[in-house]
Design a protein around this motif. Structure first.
Motif, PDB file in Angstrom:
ATOM      1  N   THR A  44      45.063  98.238  35.548  1.00 57.42           N
ATOM      2  CA  THR A  44      46.296  98.466  34.785  1.00 57.42           C
ATOM      3  C   THR A  44      47.194  99.502  35.452  1.00 57.42           C
ATOM      4  O   THR A  44      47.964 100.185  34.794  1.00 57.42           O
ATOM      5  CB  THR A  44      45.977  98.890  33.333  1.00 57.42           C
ATOM      6  N   CYS A  51      48.771  95.461  32.106  1.00 59.27           N
ATOM      7  CA  CYS A  51      48.356  95.982  30.798  1.00 59.27           C
ATOM      8  C   CYS A  51      48.264  94.872  29.759  1.00 59.27           C
ATOM      9  O   CYS A  51      47.397  94.901  28.878  1.00 59.27           O
ATOM     10  CB  CYS A  51      49.341  97.042  30.312  1.00 59.27           C
ATOM     11  N   ASP A  83      53.725  94.915  30.877  1.00 58.29           N
ATOM     12  CA  ASP A  83      53.717  96.257  30.271  1.00 58.29           C
ATOM     13  C   ASP A  83      53.331  96.217  28.790  1.00 58.29           C
ATOM     14  O   ASP A  83      53.713  97.091  28.023  1.00 58.29           O
ATOM     15  CB  ASP A  83      55.105  96.905  30.403  1.00 58.29           C
ATOM     16  N   GLY A  85      50.854  95.522  25.180  1.00 58.64           N
ATOM     17  CA  GLY A  85      49.774  96.212  24.482  1.00 58.64           C
ATOM     18  C   GLY A  85      49.299  95.392  23.296  1.00 58.64           C
ATOM     19  O   GLY A  85      49.635  94.209  23.154  1.00 58.64           O
ATOM     20  N   HIS A 105      46.107 104.821  25.225  1.00 53.59           N
ATOM     21  CA  HIS A 105      46.844 104.094  26.256  1.00 53.59           C
ATOM     22  C   HIS A 105      45.862 103.431  27.218  1.00 53.59           C
ATOM     23  O   HIS A 105      44.767 103.942  27.467  1.00 53.59           O
ATOM     24  CB  HIS A 105      47.830 105.004  26.995  1.00 53.59           C
ATOM     25  N   ASP A 107      47.031 102.050  30.365  1.00 57.02           N
ATOM     26  CA  ASP A 107      47.451 102.140  31.759  1.00 57.02           C
ATOM     27  C   ASP A 107      46.738 103.304  32.434  1.00 57.02           C
ATOM     28  O   ASP A 107      46.281 104.243  31.773  1.00 57.02           O
ATOM     29  CB  ASP A 107      48.964 102.310  31.856  1.00 57.02           C
ATOM     30  N   LYS A 139      40.718 104.916  28.940  1.00 57.25           N
ATOM     31  CA  LYS A 139      40.018 103.695  28.530  1.00 57.25           C
ATOM     32  C   LYS A 139      38.720 103.991  27.792  1.00 57.25           C
ATOM     33  O   LYS A 139      38.197 103.108  27.095  1.00 57.25           O
ATOM     34  CB  LYS A 139      39.792 102.779  29.723  1.00 57.25           C
ATOM     35  N   CYS A 169      50.721 100.752  26.825  1.00 56.96           N
ATOM     36  CA  CYS A 169      50.895 100.979  28.254  1.00 56.96           C
ATOM     37  C   CYS A 169      51.935 102.072  28.464  1.00 56.96           C
ATOM     38  O   CYS A 169      52.663 102.444  27.540  1.00 56.96           O
ATOM     39  CB  CYS A 169      51.348  99.669  28.888  1.00 56.96           C
ATOM     40  N   HIS A 176      55.763 101.910  34.151  1.00 56.56           N
ATOM     41  CA  HIS A 176      55.689 101.022  33.002  1.00 56.56           C
ATOM     42  C   HIS A 176      56.643 101.472  31.891  1.00 56.56           C
ATOM     43  O   HIS A 176      56.977 102.656  31.786  1.00 56.56           O
ATOM     44  CB  HIS A 176      54.271 101.033  32.401  1.00 56.56           C
TER      45      HIS A 176
END
Length: 473
Positions: A44, A51, A83, A85, A105, A107, A139, A169, A176
């Motif tokens: 990402t 993303c 970009d 989500g 997030h 990214d 993540k 993202c 992004h």
């Protein structure tokens, strides 16, 4: 005594087969590991990642767990198909109770394979750590939130409050579109909530792995850059004159360097210094106590300013970060400019900081400006640390890590929290993730998170959100 011990031993041997028949509760750790691995290994980055693909993969897992299509929204800003989500909604029993929003997030910052010891986009478990870009930031939290509502669904648990998860993202600013801001401005109703939980805080470990404190982020400083510029008619370098744009800029930079913005305090920083003082002890601890009692205590400030982390939250800070000037090696400079990046204390405006810098520079030949429409920026104060927010965090923290203090923190860096706070959703950072002194090498080489830390954070978040989910307004 011997016979007594022998009798206990015999009793335990008899009892063991009975106890062994009770299988440990399956919390779904294997499924969580698989989810985490898939998310981490979905690239990402801005340069080569997607993303929206990562969001869709998480949506697929939620759908497989029983979520309806109507409860899953995969979105992408216009013209930016990569970009995107995800917003997932687990409906609550009480339609009048405001929801809880879980934000993360997906990214990540760039990572070059040739610089890393391992492939940054392959999750590796080694020596008690998970290694990969995004293994921690962010993540880990995104996986915990996604897994959490899957666990709720599989348990058949229906919370009193609706629980929402937003995976977005663009937080890293690599190019992004910022998804949290996009949702706040375009899909406010979709993410409406009483409050949100986000990244921005965690636990601190010392160099021996001992837990020092578990933190809650309540507010963060805003980042704003100014251009300080000196101009001059210039001329040929063979005919120098005292009036030189670079000289003028150098003097202005020196004045900015010598200036300290006043110490500012809010509920978060007062609580931080108060609770950390006995933990830190010594001269630093005494200075923390003194600065809370008297923010104008210059001696206490001098002690605290030696530590960059403490200095960063004492008030607004401004520091030169980029410089340019002149147009030819044989010409007097017509223009010299320095970029000054300021981290502004909550509640103070960029316009106020600009005016302060202009007074500090004090030179009519030097201007202080910005490339951004400064008057459109509306910074918000830190969200309040209410008992309804702090109490559950303290309860679960003490149950899992007895004796480890819970400490509020003001984030000197940046997260997506301001985008939500700006539209009336108080946002707090809390994770249960405990970090080594290297902070997990966030944004750096060989990013990592402890395996046990991740698994404990998963359990912490699960317990915490269940408490919030049953709270009454």
């Amino acid at each position: 005594m011997f016979r007594f011990v022998s009798a206990l031993t015999a009793l335990s041997l008899v009892a063991t087969p009975v106890l062994a028949q009770k299988a440990p509760k399956d919390t779904g750790e294997a499924q969580f590991r698989a989810l985490y691995k898939e998310l981490v290994e979905t690239n990402t980055t801005f340069s080569a990642g997607d993303c929206t693909l990562a969001a869709q993969r998480m949506a697929d897992r939620l759908k497989a767990a029983g979520f309806a299509d109507s409860q899953l929204t995969v979105f992408a800003p216009d013209g930016r198909p990569k970009d995107g989500g995800l917003v997932a909604v687990l409906p609550g029993k009480d339609p009048k109770a405001k929801a809880i929003l879980l934000l993360a997030h997906i990214d990540v910052v760039e990572a070059k394979r040739e610089d890393w010891e391992r492939d940054p986009f392959k999750l590796v478990e080694e020596n008690g750590y998970f290694y990969a870009r995004g293994a921690s930031d962010d993540k880990a939290q995104a996986s915990i939130w996604t897994d959490l509502i899957i666990r709720f669904k599989r348990e058949g648990y229906t919370p009193r409050r609706t629980v929402k998860v937003a995976l977005t993202c663009g937080e890293e600013g690599g190019g992004h579109v910022n998804g949290a801001r996009w949702l706040a401005q375009n899909k406010r109703d979709l993410i409406d909530a009483a409050f949100a939980l986000n990244e921005g805080a965690g636990g601190n470990l010392d160099d021996k792995g001992n837990r020092i404190a578990h933190t809650i982020q309540a507010g963060e400083k805003s980042s704003f850059s100014f251009k300080i510029e000196a101009t001059n008619p210039g001329g040929h370098s063979s005919r120098p004159v005292p009036d030189n744009a670079i000289y003028e800029l150098a003097k202005a930079i020196g004045r900015v360097q010598a200036y300290e913005f006043p110490v500012q305090m809010n509920d978060t920083t007062r609580a931080f210094f108060t609770r950390m003082a006995p933990i830190v002890g010594g001269e630093q601890g005494a200075a923390m106590t003194a600065i809370v009692a008297n923010p104008n205590d210059k001696a206490a400030r001098a002690v605290l300013s030696r530590d960059a982390n403490n200095n960063a939250i004492l008030g607004t800070t401004c520091i030169p970060t980029m410089i340019q000037g002149g147009h030819a090696q044989n010409a007097l400079p017509q223009r010299a400019t320095v970029t000054v990046n300021c981290r502004i204390f909550p509640g103070e405006t960029p316009a106020q900081v600009r005016d302060t810098l202009a007074k500090v520079v004090g030179d009519a030949k030097v201007t202080v400006g910005s490339n951004v429409a400064i008057d459109r920026v509306d910074p918000k104060a830190a969200p309040p640390l209410t008992p309804a927010v702090v109490g559950p965090i303290e309860k679960v923290s003490q149950a899992m890590w007895p004796g480890v203090p819970v400490v509020p923190v003001l984030q000197a860096g940046g997260t997506d929290a301001p985008a939500l706070i700006a539209v009336g959703i108080p946002t707090y950072g809390v994770s249960g993730l405990f970090y080594d002194p290297d902070l997990g090498r966030l944004h750096g080489l060989n990013e990592r998170i402890g395996v046990s830390s991740l698994m404990e954070a998963r359990e912490f978040s699960y317990r915490l959100v269940k408490i919030y989910a049953e709270q009454k307004d």
